[in-house]
Design a protein around this motif. Structure first.
Motif, mmCIF file in Angstrom:
data_model
loop_
_atom_site.group_PDB
_atom_site.id
_atom_site.type_symbol
_atom_site.label_atom_id
_atom_site.label_comp_id
_atom_site.label_asym_id
_atom_site.label_seq_id
_atom_site.Cartn_x
_atom_site.Cartn_y
_atom_site.Cartn_z
ATOM 1 N N UNK A 65 0.976 -0.859 -0.060
ATOM 2 C CA UNK A 65 0.558 -1.643 -1.234
ATOM 3 C C UNK A 65 -0.704 -2.478 -1.008
ATOM 4 N N UNK A 66 -1.106 -2.635 0.236
ATOM 5 C CA UNK A 66 -2.197 -3.547 0.566
ATOM 6 C C UNK A 66 -3.464 -2.837 1.050
ATOM 7 N N UNK A 67 -3.429 -1.514 1.137
ATOM 8 C CA UNK A 67 -4.577 -0.760 1.636
ATOM 9 C C UNK A 67 -5.661 -0.652 0.573
ATOM 10 N N UNK A 68 -6.911 -0.629 1.007
ATOM 11 C CA UNK A 68 -8.008 -0.471 0.061
ATOM 12 C C UNK A 68 -8.208 1.019 -0.273
ATOM 13 N N UNK A 69 -9.215 1.327 -1.065
ATOM 14 C CA UNK A 69 -9.427 2.698 -1.553
ATOM 15 C C UNK A 69 -9.674 3.700 -0.432
ATOM 16 N N UNK A 70 -10.182 3.250 0.716
ATOM 17 C CA UNK A 70 -10.434 4.169 1.833
ATOM 18 C C UNK A 70 -9.277 4.201 2.833
ATOM 19 N N UNK A 71 -8.186 3.486 2.509
ATOM 20 C CA UNK A 71 -7.005 3.506 3.369
ATOM 21 C C UNK A 71 -7.014 2.483 4.482
ATOM 22 N N UNK A 72 -7.997 1.580 4.474
ATOM 23 C CA UNK A 72 -8.071 0.522 5.482
ATOM 24 C C UNK A 72 -7.293 -0.703 4.996
ATOM 25 N N UNK A 73 -6.822 -1.510 5.935
ATOM 26 C CA UNK A 73 -6.177 -2.773 5.613
ATOM 27 C C UNK A 73 -7.227 -3.880 5.707
ATOM 28 N N UNK A 74 -7.452 -4.648 4.628
ATOM 29 C CA UNK A 74 -8.435 -5.737 4.704
ATOM 30 C C UNK A 74 -8.095 -6.728 5.818
ATOM 31 N N UNK A 75 -9.115 -7.267 6.438
ATOM 32 C CA UNK A 75 -8.953 -8.152 7.582
ATOM 33 C C UNK A 75 -8.194 -9.426 7.309
ATOM 34 N N UNK A 76 -8.169 -9.879 6.046
ATOM 35 C CA UNK A 76 -7.478 -11.139 5.766
ATOM 36 C C UNK A 76 -5.975 -11.035 5.974
#
Length: 157
Positions: free
Chosen positions: A44-55
């Motif tokens: 639910x928290x991954x961005x469009x490229x499948x990465x997890x934002x650093x925050x």
């Protein structure tokens, strides 16, 4: 030594439980893991490229502190699910700004200081031998009365 699931040590439910496994717990440290995976707990928290934002680094670190605390409470015969609070983070750095897709993150916390209600932990998030995030997390263990007052005030406002 084998460990229970993070759900057995934390008062979190999906989707807010961000850890998949407990790897180790000692008197002064804990290691937990999670995979940045489009089919895992972080989806639910991954961005469009499948990465997890650093925050999300702070929450991953805080939940690993919670596992450390819950495991120790369980070892002492106390209720392991107890709400703790992050009161601050210092020098929290996630240099790349993301946790890359398909990486296996190991979240490590090491106790620096503890009294009856306050603790401080040095934390790191590592993947493939590289340190992706570091910081110090300070926590507070409120009493049941303080929690009741806090939640009562929050509901009435």
């Amino acid at each position: 030594m084998s460990y229970l699931s993070p759900t057995d040590y934390l008062p979190h439910d999906a989707p807010m439980l961000l850890l998949e496994s407990v790897e180790s717990v000692t008197a002064e440290s804990a290691d937990c893991r999670v995979t940045v995976d489009p089919h895992g707990v972080l989806v639910p928290f991954l961005n469009a490229t499948g990465d997890l934002p650093g925050w999300y680094a702070l929450e991953l670190m805080a939940q690993t502190v919670g596992v450390w605390s819950g495991w120790h409470r369980q070892q002492q015969g106390q209720e392991s699910l107890s709400l703790g609070m992050v009161v601050g983070a210092r020098e929290l750095v996630c240099a790349a700004g993301i946790f890359p897709a398909n990486s296996v993150l190991t979240v490590t916390v090491t106790l620096l200081m503890q009294d009856e209600r306050f603790s401080s932990f040095e934390c790191a998030i590592i993947a493939d031998g590289a340190t992706l995030a570091t910081g110090r997390v300070n926590t507070f263990q409120p009493s049941q009365q303080e929690l009741a007052t806090l939640f009562k005030q929050g509901v009435s406002q």
